[in-house]
Design a protein around this motif. Structure first.
Motif, PDB file in Angstrom:
ATOM      1  N   PHE A 193      65.013  49.151  55.074  1.00  0.00           N
ATOM      2  CA  PHE A 193      64.052  48.357  54.298  1.00  0.00           C
ATOM      3  C   PHE A 193      64.551  48.195  52.859  1.00  0.00           C
ATOM      4  CE2 PHE A 193      60.003  48.105  51.834  1.00  0.00           C
ATOM      5  CZ  PHE A 193      59.597  46.859  52.311  1.00  0.00           C
ATOM      6  N   PHE A 194      65.238  49.232  52.378  1.00  0.00           N
ATOM      7  CA  PHE A 194      65.779  49.195  51.010  1.00  0.00           C
ATOM      8  C   PHE A 194      67.270  48.884  50.998  1.00  0.00           C
ATOM      9  CE2 PHE A 194      62.004  51.953  50.253  1.00  0.00           C
ATOM     10  CZ  PHE A 194      61.398  51.170  49.289  1.00  0.00           C
ATOM     11  N   ASP A 195      67.734  48.170  52.009  1.00  0.00           N
ATOM     12  CA  ASP A 195      69.149  47.782  52.107  1.00  0.00           C
ATOM     13  C   ASP A 195      70.099  48.967  51.943  1.00  0.00           C
ATOM     14  OD1 ASP A 195      68.792  45.066  52.634  1.00  0.00           O
ATOM     15  OD2 ASP A 195      68.349  44.690  50.508  1.00  0.00           O
ATOM     16  N   CYS A 196      69.660  50.126  52.384  1.00  0.00           N
ATOM     17  CA  CYS A 196      70.480  51.351  52.367  1.00  0.00           C
ATOM     18  C   CYS A 196      71.033  51.644  50.965  1.00  0.00           C
ATOM     19  CB  CYS A 196      71.621  51.245  53.380  1.00  0.00           C
ATOM     20  SG  CYS A 196      71.052  50.986  55.053  1.00  0.00           S
ATOM     21  N   LYS A 197      70.201  51.429  49.959  1.00  0.00           N
ATOM     22  CA  LYS A 197      70.714  51.550  48.584  1.00  0.00           C
ATOM     23  C   LYS A 197      71.199  52.946  48.213  1.00  0.00           C
ATOM     24  CE  LYS A 197      66.143  52.042  46.465  1.00  0.00           C
ATOM     25  NZ  LYS A 197      65.199  51.538  45.484  1.00  0.00           N
ATOM     26  N   TYR A 198      70.665  53.978  48.844  1.00  0.00           N
ATOM     27  CA  TYR A 198      71.169  55.342  48.583  1.00  0.00           C
ATOM     28  C   TYR A 198      72.163  55.785  49.655  1.00  0.00           C
ATOM     29  CZ  TYR A 198      66.977  55.521  45.635  1.00  0.00           C
ATOM     30  OH  TYR A 198      66.011  55.271  44.715  1.00  0.00           O
ATOM     31  N   GLY A 199      72.479  54.898  50.567  1.00  0.00           N
ATOM     32  CA  GLY A 199      73.330  55.251  51.717  1.00  0.00           C
ATOM     33  C   GLY A 199      72.503  55.218  52.987  1.00  0.00           C
ATOM     34  N   ARG A 200      73.202  55.182  54.096  1.00  0.00           N
ATOM     35  CA  ARG A 200      72.558  55.069  55.390  1.00  0.00           C
ATOM     36  C   ARG A 200      72.055  56.407  55.905  1.00  0.00           C
ATOM     37  NH1 ARG A 200      71.872  51.290  58.780  1.00  0.00           N
ATOM     38  NH2 ARG A 200      73.019  49.432  58.176  1.00  0.00           N
TER      39      ARG A 200
ATOM     40  N   VAL B  96      54.016  47.539  60.104  1.00  0.00           N
ATOM     41  CA  VAL B  96      55.408  47.163  60.378  1.00  0.00           C
ATOM     42  C   VAL B  96      55.861  47.914  61.627  1.00  0.00           C
ATOM     43  CG1 VAL B  96      57.777  47.240  59.525  1.00  0.00           C
ATOM     44  CG2 VAL B  96      55.891  46.736  57.950  1.00  0.00           C
ATOM     45  N   GLY B  97      56.057  47.195  62.707  1.00  0.00           N
ATOM     46  CA  GLY B  97      56.551  47.814  63.945  1.00  0.00           C
ATOM     47  C   GLY B  97      55.490  47.886  65.026  1.00  0.00           C
ATOM     48  N   ALA B  98      55.837  47.407  66.217  1.00  0.00           N
ATOM     49  CA  ALA B  98      54.885  47.398  67.344  1.00  0.00           C
ATOM     50  C   ALA B  98      55.275  48.415  68.416  1.00  0.00           C
ATOM     51  CB  ALA B  98      54.797  45.999  67.945  1.00  0.00           C
ATOM     52  N   GLY B  99      55.785  49.564  67.980  1.00  0.00           N
ATOM     53  CA  GLY B  99      56.058  50.665  68.913  1.00  0.00           C
ATOM     54  C   GLY B  99      54.805  51.523  69.075  1.00  0.00           C
ATOM     55  N   VAL B 100      54.997  52.766  69.504  1.00  0.00           N
ATOM     56  CA  VAL B 100      53.837  53.641  69.744  1.00  0.00           C
ATOM     57  C   VAL B 100      53.016  53.806  68.467  1.00  0.00           C
ATOM     58  CG1 VAL B 100      53.082  55.927  70.508  1.00  0.00           C
ATOM     59  CG2 VAL B 100      55.188  54.972  71.422  1.00  0.00           C
TER      60      VAL B 100
ATOM     61  N   GLU C 154      61.398  40.346  60.505  1.00  0.00           N
ATOM     62  CA  GLU C 154      62.016  41.492  59.828  1.00  0.00           C
ATOM     63  C   GLU C 154      61.186  41.833  58.595  1.00  0.00           C
ATOM     64  OE1 GLU C 154      64.788  44.247  59.382  1.00  0.00           O
ATOM     65  OE2 GLU C 154      65.765  42.575  60.422  1.00  0.00           O
ATOM     66  N   ALA C 155      60.795  43.101  58.446  1.00  0.00           N
ATOM     67  CA  ALA C 155      59.892  43.492  57.355  1.00  0.00           C
ATOM     68  C   ALA C 155      60.443  43.095  55.992  1.00  0.00           C
ATOM     69  CB  ALA C 155      59.636  44.993  57.405  1.00  0.00           C
ATOM     70  N   LYS C 156      61.731  43.359  55.783  1.00  0.00           N
ATOM     71  CA  LYS C 156      62.224  43.152  54.406  1.00  0.00           C
ATOM     72  C   LYS C 156      62.296  41.664  54.039  1.00  0.00           C
ATOM     73  CE  LYS C 156      67.090  43.610  55.370  1.00  0.00           C
ATOM     74  NZ  LYS C 156      68.227  44.460  55.409  1.00  0.00           N
ATOM     75  N   ASP C 157      62.183  40.778  55.034  1.00  0.00           N
ATOM     76  CA  ASP C 157      62.141  39.341  54.728  1.00  0.00           C
ATOM     77  C   ASP C 157      60.778  38.894  54.210  1.00  0.00           C
ATOM     78  OD1 ASP C 157      64.702  39.210  55.585  1.00  0.00           O
ATOM     79  OD2 ASP C 157      64.230  38.397  57.575  1.00  0.00           O
ATOM     80  N   VAL C 158      59.730  39.648  54.560  1.00  0.00           N
ATOM     81  CA  VAL C 158      58.382  39.172  54.222  1.00  0.00           C
ATOM     82  C   VAL C 158      57.598  40.114  53.325  1.00  0.00           C
ATOM     83  CG1 VAL C 158      58.112  37.699  56.263  1.00  0.00           C
ATOM     84  CG2 VAL C 158      57.499  40.117  56.414  1.00  0.00           C
ATOM     85  N   LEU C 159      58.052  41.366  53.280  1.00  0.00           N
ATOM     86  CA  LEU C 159      57.312  42.377  52.530  1.00  0.00           C
ATOM     87  C   LEU C 159      58.187  42.897  51.400  1.00  0.00           C
ATOM     88  CD1 LEU C 159      54.605  44.012  52.931  1.00  0.00           C
ATOM     89  CD2 LEU C 159      55.978  45.664  54.212  1.00  0.00           C
ATOM     90  N   LYS C 160      57.623  42.913  50.168  1.00  0.00           N
ATOM     91  CA  LYS C 160      58.423  43.390  49.023  1.00  0.00           C
ATOM     92  C   LYS C 160      57.599  44.394  48.232  1.00  0.00           C
ATOM     93  CE  LYS C 160      61.929  40.141  48.899  1.00  0.00           C
ATOM     94  NZ  LYS C 160      62.071  40.009  50.337  1.00  0.00           N
TER      95      LYS C 160
ATOM     96  N   GLY D  33      46.051  45.210  50.505  1.00  0.00           N
ATOM     97  CA  GLY D  33      45.597  46.020  51.648  1.00  0.00           C
ATOM     98  C   GLY D  33      46.536  47.173  51.939  1.00  0.00           C
ATOM     99  N   LYS D  34      46.301  47.752  53.106  1.00  0.00           N
ATOM    100  CA  LYS D  34      47.157  48.880  53.515  1.00  0.00           C
ATOM    101  C   LYS D  34      48.401  48.355  54.199  1.00  0.00           C
ATOM    102  CE  LYS D  34      43.206  51.787  54.889  1.00  0.00           C
ATOM    103  NZ  LYS D  34      42.150  50.771  54.903  1.00  0.00           N
ATOM    104  N   VAL D  35      49.481  49.089  54.012  1.00  0.00           N
ATOM    105  CA  VAL D  35      50.695  48.818  54.786  1.00  0.00           C
ATOM    106  C   VAL D  35      51.048  50.111  55.528  1.00  0.00           C
ATOM    107  CG1 VAL D  35      53.166  48.301  54.701  1.00  0.00           C
ATOM    108  CG2 VAL D  35      51.576  47.051  53.213  1.00  0.00           C
ATOM    109  N   ILE D  36      51.168  50.002  56.834  1.00  0.00           N
ATOM    110  CA  ILE D  36      51.639  51.143  57.625  1.00  0.00           C
ATOM    111  C   ILE D  36      53.054  50.789  58.052  1.00  0.00           C
ATOM    112  CG2 ILE D  36      51.140  52.718  59.532  1.00  0.00           C
ATOM    113  CD1 ILE D  36      48.622  52.236  57.892  1.00  0.00           C
ATOM    114  N   PHE D  37      53.991  51.532  57.557  1.00  0.00           N
ATOM    115  CA  PHE D  37      55.388  51.201  57.779  1.00  0.00           C
ATOM    116  C   PHE D  37      55.960  52.156  58.838  1.00  0.00           C
ATOM    117  CE2 PHE D  37      59.896  51.343  57.024  1.00  0.00           C
ATOM    118  CZ  PHE D  37      60.220  50.017  56.766  1.00  0.00           C
ATOM    119  N   THR D  38      56.419  51.610  59.973  1.00  0.00           N
ATOM    120  CA  THR D  38      56.958  52.495  61.024  1.00  0.00           C
ATOM    121  C   THR D  38      58.449  52.240  61.284  1.00  0.00           C
ATOM    122  OG1 THR D  38      56.551  51.152  63.024  1.00  0.00           O
ATOM    123  CG2 THR D  38      54.677  52.375  62.153  1.00  0.00           C
TER     124      THR D  38
END
Ligand code: UDP
Length: 379
Positions: free
Chosen positions: A249-256, A7-11, A217-223, A238-243
């Motif tokens: 991703f969790f809709d800020c459920k504990y706060g932002r 998830v994410g195509a940065g560095v 958007e990750a949260k649209d396709v990954l659960k 498989g593996k998920v590398i989340f960047t």
């Protein structure tokens, strides 16, 4: 079909994707933005000037491993980065060093230099707050000058807080240097990819076992549900590398998770130079923006006109178009981050990597190193 989803195509995402192909993995990268490279992305503006839309990025490292790794994908424009502060209309080298001392205290510079070198040793770096708390009033005086003219206003703009209220690791990035080095960084290797950051990322991603899906958007396709990972409705083993940002991703459920963000105002001028050949001028006592970057002096591009950006920091709210740039390190935010992190720990082969996913203020080289380390650990 894919053995790893990144998830994410940065560095972070790009380096680990490329590394995993060496283990014959088939990697899918999903990226929310409409381009690769994360915040290092660079592109030509409508005047043909190569700019960094997410602010100036300069690569610097002491790591042979990182430098050698990136050499495979780019040549370099060696560039010794120097920054000046505009202090009431006068340019002064930043970080504060013995040249700056001469400009700030022309009469007493020699005597003050003796005191500085006796107290801290030539070639050393001193955190500004140490200087201010020194018992010698002359050293305190230097500290106060730096605080008042280089730090306090810039830091208030950047973080909305005073220097003493922010994580010391942040202000330690820009110490007082007891030397005549005007360099912003002390690293052995400093520069920019010769053709730009985006072509370097392109080269890394150009591999038959890497697929990049932009505008995803990750949260649209990954659960994540009850210990299982799902991708587009199917269980994914498989593996998920989340960047990306874990809270979102969790809709800020504990706060932002709090971040500082930036707005860049770009201006083009039909003249050869805007700020006397300086790539970056920090506005440390005036203006609402923190700094002006003039891109041609960073990239070395030979162009007739010139493009600059003014950088305005403010609190990230998650509104459309805002980018979470700087995590804000303090115990409360770290505790909130740990709550989100705990939620992914039960998921097998789910890894967090990078500035956003780890809620840390990493430089490019550290990010490359961390991606290489994680790849070695998990494959
Ligand atoms: N800083 C400052 N004045 C300056 C440059 C930096 O007060 O002229 C402080 C400020 O708090 C800033 C921190 O030092 O956030 C780190 O600066 P750096 O240039 O490393 O930030 P970045 O380039 O990552 O935005």
């Amino acid at each position: 079909m894919y053995s790893t989803i990144v998830v994410g195509a940065g560095v972070a995402g790009t380096v680990i994707a490329r590394e995993l192909t060496k283990k014959d993995e088939k990697v899918l990268i999903i990226e929310k933005k409409n381009h690769i490279g994360g915040n290092c992305f660079d592109a030509r503006d409508e005047h043909g000037v190569l700019i960094h839309p997410y602010g100036p990025h300069i690569f610097h490292t002491n790591s042979e491993v990182v430098r050698t790794y990136l050499n495979e994908f780019t040549d370099w424009r060696d560039f010794h980065h120097e920054v000046v502060a505009n202090v009431h209309g006068k340019y002064m080298p930043v970080p504060f060093n013995l040249h700056t001392l001469k400009e700030a205290f022309p009469e007493e510079a020699d005597a003050l230099k003796e005191k500085l070198t006796a107290a801290y040793g030539m070639g050393n770096k001193v955190p500004i707050l140490d200087l201010m708390n020194h018992e010698d009033p002359d050293l305190q005086k230097i500290g106060k000058f730096v605080y008042d003219n280089i730090y306090v206003y810039y830091t208030m703009k950047q973080w909305g807080k005073k220097p003493e209220e922010i994580d010391p690791a942040v202000t330690a990035r820009v110490p007082v240097n007891v030397s005549y080095d005007n360099g912003y960084f002390a690293d052995k290797y400093q520069g920019l990819p010769k053709e730009g950051f985006t072509p370097m990322f392109d080269a890394m991603l150009n591999h038959p076992n890497i697929t990049v899906e932009l505008n995803t958007e990750a949260k649209d396709v990954l659960k994540l549900e009850r210990g299982r990972k799902y991708f587009r409705g199917e269980e994914f083993d498989g593996k998920v590398i989340f960047t990306g940002p874990l809270d979102e991703f969790f809709d800020c459920k504990y706060g932002r998770l709090p971040y500082r963000t930036l707005r860049f105002d770009f201006e083009y001028y039909d003249k050869a130079d805007f700020q006397d050949g300086h790539s970056v001028v920090n506005y440390t006592v005036s203006e609402d923006f923190t700094r002006i970057t003039e891109y041609k002096w960073l990239t070395g591009q030979d162009c007739e006109g010139t493009t600059i950006s003014k950088e305005y920091p403010f609190a990230y709210t998650g509104a459309e178009g805002e980018i979470p740039y700087y995590s804000i390190a303090n115990p409360e935010n770290e505790a909130l981050y740990q709550k989100y992190k705990a939620d992914v720990e039960e998921y097998k082969d789910f890894y967090l990597l990078g500035r956003l996913a780890e809620y840390k203020y990493y430089n490019i080289d550290v990010m490359v190193e961390k991606a290489l380390d994680l790849s070695a650990k998990i494959s």
